[in-house]
Design an enzyme around this catalytic site. Structure first.
Site, PDB file in Angstrom:
ATOM      1  N   ARG A   1      11.252  80.108 124.879  1.00 44.23           N
ATOM      2  CA  ARG A   1      11.000  81.428 124.313  1.00 44.23           C
ATOM      3  C   ARG A   1      11.464  82.505 125.299  1.00 44.23           C
ATOM      4  NH1 ARG A   1       4.681  80.529 123.151  1.00 44.23           N
ATOM      5  NH2 ARG A   1       4.988  79.236 125.020  1.00 44.23           N
TER       6      ARG A   1
ATOM      7  N   LYS B   1       5.316  82.906 129.287  1.00 46.29           N
ATOM      8  CA  LYS B   1       4.355  82.076 130.006  1.00 46.29           C
ATOM      9  C   LYS B   1       4.006  82.671 131.369  1.00 46.29           C
ATOM     10  CE  LYS B   1       2.652  78.887 128.944  1.00 46.29           C
ATOM     11  NZ  LYS B   1       1.327  78.818 128.276  1.00 46.29           N
TER      12      LYS B   1
ATOM     13  N   TYR C   1       1.284  85.695 128.752  1.00 47.92           N
ATOM     14  CA  TYR C   1       0.165  84.761 128.702  1.00 47.92           C
ATOM     15  C   TYR C   1      -0.141  84.324 130.130  1.00 47.92           C
ATOM     16  CZ  TYR C   1       0.699  84.274 123.630  1.00 47.92           C
ATOM     17  OH  TYR C   1       0.758  84.515 122.281  1.00 47.92           O
TER      18      TYR C   1
ATOM     19  N   HIS D   1      -3.700  82.679 131.122  1.00 40.87           N
ATOM     20  CA  HIS D   1      -4.612  81.524 131.110  1.00 40.87           C
ATOM     21  C   HIS D   1      -5.128  81.230 132.515  1.00 40.87           C
ATOM     22  CE1 HIS D   1      -3.549  80.793 126.938  1.00 40.87           C
ATOM     23  NE2 HIS D   1      -2.273  80.754 127.252  1.00 40.87           N
TER      24      HIS D   1
ATOM     25  N   GLU E   1      -3.626  86.785 125.909  1.00 38.38           N
ATOM     26  CA  GLU E   1      -4.680  86.031 125.231  1.00 38.38           C
ATOM     27  C   GLU E   1      -6.042  86.704 125.234  1.00 38.38           C
ATOM     28  OE1 GLU E   1      -4.594  84.311 129.476  1.00 38.38           O
ATOM     29  OE2 GLU E   1      -3.132  85.002 127.998  1.00 38.38           O
TER      30      GLU E   1
ATOM     31  N   VAL F   1     -10.262  74.238 120.188  1.00 35.39           N
ATOM     32  CA  VAL F   1     -11.402  75.026 120.656  1.00 35.39           C
ATOM     33  C   VAL F   1     -10.925  76.182 121.520  1.00 35.39           C
ATOM     34  CG1 VAL F   1     -13.532  74.952 121.994  1.00 35.39           C
ATOM     35  CG2 VAL F   1     -12.867  72.989 120.597  1.00 35.39           C
TER      36      VAL F   1
ATOM     37  N   ASP G   1      -3.917  74.640 127.584  1.00 32.40           N
ATOM     38  CA  ASP G   1      -3.613  75.830 128.386  1.00 32.40           C
ATOM     39  C   ASP G   1      -4.859  76.364 129.087  1.00 32.40           C
ATOM     40  OD1 ASP G   1      -0.871  76.298 128.215  1.00 32.40           O
ATOM     41  OD2 ASP G   1      -1.043  77.217 126.245  1.00 32.40           O
TER      42      ASP G   1
ATOM     43  N   VAL H   1       0.842  68.933 125.540  1.00 29.35           N
ATOM     44  CA  VAL H   1       1.888  69.851 125.998  1.00 29.35           C
ATOM     45  C   VAL H   1       1.300  71.255 126.161  1.00 29.35           C
ATOM     46  CG1 VAL H   1       4.102  70.915 125.432  1.00 29.35           C
ATOM     47  CG2 VAL H   1       3.719  68.487 124.952  1.00 29.35           C
TER      48      VAL H   1
END
Length: 371
Positions: free
Chosen positions: A15, A75, A94, A96, A118, A239, A270, A298
Site C-alpha cells: 500500500r 504502516k 497506523y 499499534h 487506529e 477482537v 497487529d 499476517v
C-alpha cells in the site's frame, strides 16, 4: 505545508500513504507533496503518475523524511525510518503501539507528534480510519482461512461451503464489530455454517437483524468460547480494544482441543493477537502449525490487496490530512476527534491504553498540546 510520502518497507506491504488523486487534491489546496521514488509501485502508480499529479519525486528515503513537515504513510515506521523522524515533524500512520515497546520508545525519543489512524474517532464514537482496513481484513480473513483449510496449505481439506450431502465448514468468529461483520458476510456468502461471539448484546442484535437465520449469534463467555472453538473448522479472531493490546481470549489449551489441521486466523495480531499461540507472520510465509492447528497471523493483511486497500484508506484519511496540512497542530487542538489519534507528542504518551501498556504516565492530548 510540505507533505512526505515514503515508500513502505515493511515486509509484504504494497500500500501507499497517498495515491496520485489524493496528492493532486493536496497540491490544488496549495501544498507541496514529496513522494519517494517507487512508493506507488504496489498499486500500479508510477513516478510519472505522481509527477502528473504535481508531486515532487525523491530518490532516497532521507529526502522525504528529512524535509517533510507531515509524513503520511500506512504502516508503523520501521527502525531505520524511526531514526529519520525528528522533533517538530508530524507522523500520520497506523502505529499499534500497545504491544510494541521498541517502536514506542523510539517515537518518544524522536520528539515528533505521532498520530495513529487506529485511535482517531468521529462524532458517532467509531473509528473511521480503522474501519476501512477492518472491512478489508474481515473479508480477507475468510479467504485466507478457506485457503489454509486446503490440504496443500496444511489444512484438513475442508471446503468452506461443502457440497450437497456433505456439510459446510463451521466458521466461528470472535468479535462482532466491523471485522467480524465483514467476515460473517463473506463466510455466509461462501455457504459456511457461521457463528459469531460477542459480549455486547447490541452487536449480536445488529448481526441477527442483518443476516437473519444465516448466522448464529452467541453471547461470549468462557464456556461458550471453549465449546465453539472445539467444534470449529475455522476460527477468526476479530477482537478490538481501542489502542490497547488484544486480550488473549483463546488459550493454548483451547487450541489443543480443536480438530486436527483446522485453522485460526488472527486479525488482531497487529495489537498482539487474541490467540495465546499467535505470533506475527508475513505475506511471504503466512502460516505456521502449532499444536496441529494451522495459524494465519499476517500483521498487515490488507497489504495483500493494496489497490483496494489504498483507495479505501485514502478516502478516509484525506480530509484529516488536509486539516493537518492547512492548520498543523492547531487541527489537533480544535478537533477532539482528530486529537484522540495523538499517541505520542514531544516525548509524552497521550493515549491511555498505550500509557498503561508501557507503564508510564498518561498525558491528556489537550494538556500536552498546550504545553
Amino acid at each position: 505545508m510540505l507533505i512526505g510520502v515514503p515508500r513502505e518497507i515493511k515486509e509484504g506491504e504494497r500500500r501507499v500513504g497517498l495515491p496520485p488523486p489524493a496528492v493532486r487534491e493536496l497540491v490544488l489546496h496549495g501544498h507541496r507533496v514529496i513522494v519517494e521514488s517507487g512508493a506507488g509501485v504496489g498499486i500500479g502508480a508510477s513516478d510519472a503518475n505522481y509527477e502528473s499529479a504535481a508531486a515532487e519525486i525523491a530518490a532516497h528515503p532521507q529526502d522525504v523524511w528529512g524535509q517533510a513537515e507531515l509524513v503520511v504513510k500506512v504502516k508503523e515506521p520501521q527502525p531505520t525510518e524511526r531514526k529519520m523522524l525528528s522533533e517538530g515533524q508530524i507522523l500520520f500512520a497506523y502505529l499499534h503501539l500497545a504491544p510494541d515497546h521498541e517502536q514506542t520508545a523510539d517515537l518518544i525519543a524522536s520528539g515528533a507528534a505521532c498520530i495513529a489512524y487506529e485511535t482517531v474517532t468521529d462524532s458517532r464514537g467509531s473509528l473511521p480510519l480503522l474501519a476501512p482496513m477492518s472491512r478489508v481484513a474481515g473479508r480477507l480473513a475468510v479467504q485466507a482461512g478457506a485457503w489454509a483449510l486446503e490440504t496443500t496449505h496444511g489444512g484438513a481439506g475442508v471446503l468452506i461451503g461443502g457440497v450437497p450431502g456433505v456439510p459446510p465448514a463451521r466458521v466461528v468468529i470472535i468479535g462482532g464489530g466491523v471485522v467480524g461483520e465483514n467476515a460473517a458476510e463473506i463466510a455466509i456468502g461462501m455457504g459456511a455454517d457461521v457463528r459469531v461471539l460477542d459480549i455486547d448484546p447490541a452487536a449480536l442484535v445488529h448481526l441477527e437483524q442483518r443476516f437473519g437465520a444465516a448466522v448464529v449469534t452467541v453471547t461470549s463467555t468462557r464456556s461458550a468460547l471453549e465449546s465453539e472453538v472445539l467444534d470449529a473448522d475455522l476460527v477468526i479472531g476479530a477482537v478490538l480494544v481501542t489502542g490497547a493490546r488484544a486480550p488473549k481470549l483463546v488459550t493454548a489449551a483451547m487450541i489443543e482441543t480443536m480438530r486436527p489441521r483446522s485453522v485460526v486466523v488472527d486479525v488482531a495480531i497487529d495489537q498482539g493477537g487474541c490467540f495465546e499461540t499467535s505470533h506475527p507472520t508475513t505475506h511471504a510465509e503466512p502460516t505456521y502449525v502449532h499444536g496441529d492447528i494451522v495459524h494465519y497471523c499476517v500483521a498487515n493483511m490488507p497489504g495483500a490487496v493494496p489497490l483496494t486497500s489504498t483507495r479505501a484508506l485514502s478516502d478516509a484519511t484525506l480530509p484529516r490530512v488536509l486539516a493537518l496540512a492547512e492548520n498543523g497542530l492547531e487541527a489537533l487542538r480544535s478537533d477532539s476527534h482528530l486529537s484522540s489519534g495523538l499517541n505520542v507528542y514531544r516525548g509524552q504518551i497521550t493515549e491511555p491504553s498505550v500509557a498503561a501498556a508501557m507503564g508510564v504516565p498518561f498525558v491528556e492530548p489537550r494538556t500536552a498540546l498546550a504545553s
